[in-house]
Enzyme design. Structure first.
Site, short mmCIF file in Angstrom:
data_model
loop_
_atom_site.label_atom_id
_atom_site.label_comp_id
_atom_site.label_asym_id
_atom_site.label_seq_id
_atom_site.Cartn_x
_atom_site.Cartn_y
_atom_site.Cartn_z
N GLY A 188 37.52 49.60 44.86
CA GLY A 188 38.36 50.30 44.29
C GLY A 188 39.19 49.54 43.12
O GLY A 188 39.50 50.15 42.04
N ILE A 194 40.99 35.95 42.14
CA ILE A 194 41.73 36.47 43.32
C ILE A 194 42.94 37.03 42.57
O ILE A 194 43.64 36.38 41.90
CB ILE A 194 41.89 35.61 44.32
CG1 ILE A 194 40.70 35.14 45.20
CG2 ILE A 194 42.93 35.93 45.44
CD1 ILE A 194 39.65 36.22 45.62
N GLY A 215 35.06 42.72 44.67
CA GLY A 215 35.80 43.11 45.93
C GLY A 215 35.85 42.31 47.05
O GLY A 215 34.95 41.42 47.12
N GLU A 243 35.40 43.76 52.41
CA GLU A 243 34.25 43.92 53.39
C GLU A 243 33.51 42.74 53.52
O GLU A 243 33.27 42.45 54.64
CB GLU A 243 33.24 44.99 52.57
CG GLU A 243 33.94 46.44 52.93
CD GLU A 243 33.14 47.47 52.31
OE1 GLU A 243 32.64 48.23 53.02
OE2 GLU A 243 33.37 47.64 51.12
#
Length: 700
Positions: free
Chosen positions: A502, A588, A661, A664
């Protein structure tokens, strides 16, 4: 000039936090348009067959019931790519829990009472819901490129037979369910041929596209709003039956209709993680160098829609060997359709691979961290592509330092506190860097404020906040001057919140739009902006590197998980005492939300390891655990103090923010680290999740 050096990476607080804790944030089921009706679905009570008849007389007699929809009177829908959305279209029942009727009433209570009064008779057929890895009906599916999903290099069988040290083990992961706090819900209304839906979804753009196809409408006549979403973990990643049923009922009754699925229905209609049976064969030289790796995975799918839990894919990424075979097989059964669940494929696949690596370390008499370091690589084993960045070794070393791994006695059962056996374990983790094309717009106003518009979905990850930080960084302004608008198809189209893609996808478009706006503003220095302001937009469709498969680099995030457990040798109870993760996931973008994501995923991995499972009832063909009283997610008492750290990577081959990402990867290695710690504590190796007291007591 304003100081924006801390816009990206700063631990900025979530913007929607106050609205959520005060109740001002409105979820899909909390919208109350005038004349609202309520719907309650009727699930099938057989595992396979057809509806023979439906008697809705008693339901229609319930005060307040305004209608009952079945396959006999429901409107005909257009074609759907997802067959699970073809609800109330025919008499076929492909699995228990498939919806066979929908009751609409003035109140929720009347709808529920009416649904209980509907009488359905069936022509039942024999069913099969048992995953058997040896079944001849299991087949090798095609990968996204249309090729069989089995990859081979060298001669893995011969190499395995000749390997000086070998491990041949089978691991099993049960069905798992997402169980978000907010049930799947939709509030739909039609006005002059236009459909507006508030939906609990991870991607409003995809929902609008699907509804347009099903109801044969131009997309411009549909608005889908998913402003706040109370968890999804993949189960809200695609349109689900509730939004179709609510829209259908609203059109048929001429009233707005709300449908919130009962939690007991979720196990059958919104997806689950398919169970997997995974055979791992590892062959190595005496120094630990892998010579062969064979990873074969079998999972189930429904007869409605193929979904493959691609667990073997991780073995194409992690460790090099001259000989390898990795393959995924799938067995069609009379079960609900499986779907995405946090880190689909990677979570169960890495559990098996990293557990097998631990077994290999034991067989070699080698430290598990050292074994992984000896098999590190700068190129992706399966493709030969160089990694855009791979700091797995740094994660392992830093994690070992922080965890105190050097003080660990490698002998099982070497540490105890009374009847409690103490052990520690390690596992690596990986997740691909995915990105999809997205659109976004940026607007500057005379008052010095900026507005970013993009149909991103904030599923609790802090997307609103991070996108504001991306914009502030690109514009060179303080982040508090940037407002973000997300969660509606009236905004520039964007991909769903899933696949840990996203922020990379939306952020790329936001960055590009803001860069263009900054150039435009630079050309107007000293001039007053018009009252309507000025804007710019961006569309990353066709941008190099947005296509993962076409990139010249293998792009993945990596991490290392360390766990310490205490196992009661009398009761078999396992308590996780410490969890520590170190991750390499690009830059990050927000330290606060990143830590929250890592720790949240690690908690979910703890549940996968010790408490979570769904049991398929062979006789009735449904899942026995259908609520949070029987499906045990970790609670506060189960979760110890956790640490999440990261190595900031400078990877120029990703996106303008340099990010990967993070949603997950935190779950990917946790279960294996805990399982390996249980083995170190007890000397017992359990190869079927979850690791529960009954299994441990028997083994001990």
């Amino acid at each position: 000039m304003p100081d924006t050096t801390s816009a990206l990476g700063a631990p900025t607080e979530r913007r929607e936090g106050p609205a959520k804790v005060t109740g001002a944030a409105r979820y899909a089921a909390e919208h109350l348009p005038g004349g609202l009706a309520h719907a309650w679905p009727v699930p099938a009570t057989i595992a396979r067959g057809e509806v023979a008849s439906v008697d809705d007389t008693a339901a229609l007699a319930v005060p307040g019931v305004v209608g009952v929809l079945t396959h006999l009177n429901a409107p005909r829908l257009g074609e759907a790519d997802d067959a699970t959305l073809a609800v109330l279209q025919d008499a076929r029942v492909p699995h228990r829990g498939w919806y066979v009727a929908l009751v609409v009433a003035d109140t929720l209570e009347a709808a529920r009472e009416g649904a209980a009064a509907v009488t359905v008779t069936y022509a039942e057929e024999p069913h099969d819901v048992t995953l058997d890895a040896a079944s001849p009906a299991a087949y090798v599916p095609e990968d996204p490129d249309g090729n069989p999903d089995e990859h081979t290099r060298g001669d893995p069988d011969e190499a395995f037979a000749a390997a000086p040290v070998r491990v041949d083990v089978t691991y099993e992961v049960p069905p798992l369910h997402n169980h978000p706090m907010e049930p799947h819900a939709a509030t739909a209304r039609w006005e002059e041929g236009r459909l507006t839906v508030h939906d609990s979804s991870q991607g409003a753009t995809a929902v609008r596209q699907t509804l347009a196809s099903l109801f044969k409408l131009p997309e411009e006549q549909i608005t889908v709003v998913s402003e706040h979403v109370g968890g999804g973990f993949g189960s809200k990643g695609t349109p689900r039956p509730h939004v179709v049923l609510a829209s259908m009922a609203a059109r048929e009754t001429g009233r707005p209709v709300k449908l919130a699925l009962p939690r007991r229905h979720l196990a059958a209609v919104v997806g689950h993680r398919s169970p997997t049976v995974q055979r791992l064969r590892l062959g190595a030289e005496a120094d630990g160098t892998l010579t062969t790796l064979i990873h074969e995975v079998t999972s189930h799918t429904s007869r409605v829609k193929e979904f493959v839990e691609t667990g073997a894919a991780v073995s194409r990424v992690m460790y090099p060997s001259p000989h390898a075979r990795t393959g995924n097989r799938v067995l069609p059964l009379d079960v609900p359709s499986p779907s995405w669940m946090r880190a689909p494929g990677e979570a169960p696949g890495m559990y098996a691979l990293e557990s097998a690596m631990d077994e290999l370390a034991v067989a070699l008499g080698l430290d598990p961290v050292e074994l992984r370091l000896r098999n590190d690589t700068r190129t992706e084993p399966d493709t030969g592509k160089p990694f855009s960045s791979r700091h797995l070794a740094e994660c392992l070393r830093e994690g070992a330092r922080r965890f105190g791994w050097a003080e660990r006695d490698p002998r099982p059962r070497s540490r105890a506190e009374g009847p409690v056996l103490i052990g520690s374990g390690v596992a690596a983790a990986t997740y691909p860097v995915l990105v999809s094309p997205s659109r976004a717009s940026a607007h500057a106003y005379p008052d010095g404020g900026y507005v970013i518009r993009v149909n991103a979905t904030d599923i609790g990850t802090g997307a609103r906040t991070v996108l504001a930080q991306v914009a502030a960084d690109a514009l060179g302004v303080p982040v508090d001057r940037v407002r973000t608008e997300v969660g509606s198809t009236d905004l520039p189209a964007a991909p769903l919140a899933g696949g840990s893609s996203g922020t990379a996808s939306w952020g790329w478009a936001v960055h590009e739009a803001c860069t263009r706006l900054a150039r435009r503003l630079a050309g107007q220095l000293g001039q007053q902006l018009p009252p309507e302001g000025v804007g710019a937009s961006a569309d990353t469709e066709g941008t190099p590197d947005t296509n993962y498969a076409e990139s010249e680099y293998a792009r993945h995030a990596f991490g290392a998980h360390f766990a310490e457990v205490g196992v009661d040798a009398v009761s078999g109870e396992v308590r996780v005492r410490r969890l520590l993760g170190v991750f390499a996931a690009g830059h990050i973008l927000n330290a606060r939300t990143a830590r929250s994501q890592f720790i949240g995923a690690m908690t979910m991995g703890l549940g996968m390891a010790l408490t979570e499972h769904s049991t398929m009832d062979k006789a009735f063909g449904d899942f026995a655990e259908s609520d949070l009283a029987s499906y045990h997610v970790p609670v506060n008492a189960d979760v110890p103090a956790m640490e999440a750290h990261w190595i900031d990577e400078d990877d120029p081959h990703l996106n303008p923010m340099g990010s990967k990402g993070i949603g997950e990867i935190g779950i990917v290695g946790t279960a294996a680290a805990i399982g390996n710690a249980v083995h170190h504590a007890t000397g017992v190796r359990l190869r079927e999740l979850p690791i529960t007291p009954d299994k441990l007591v028997t083994a001990l």
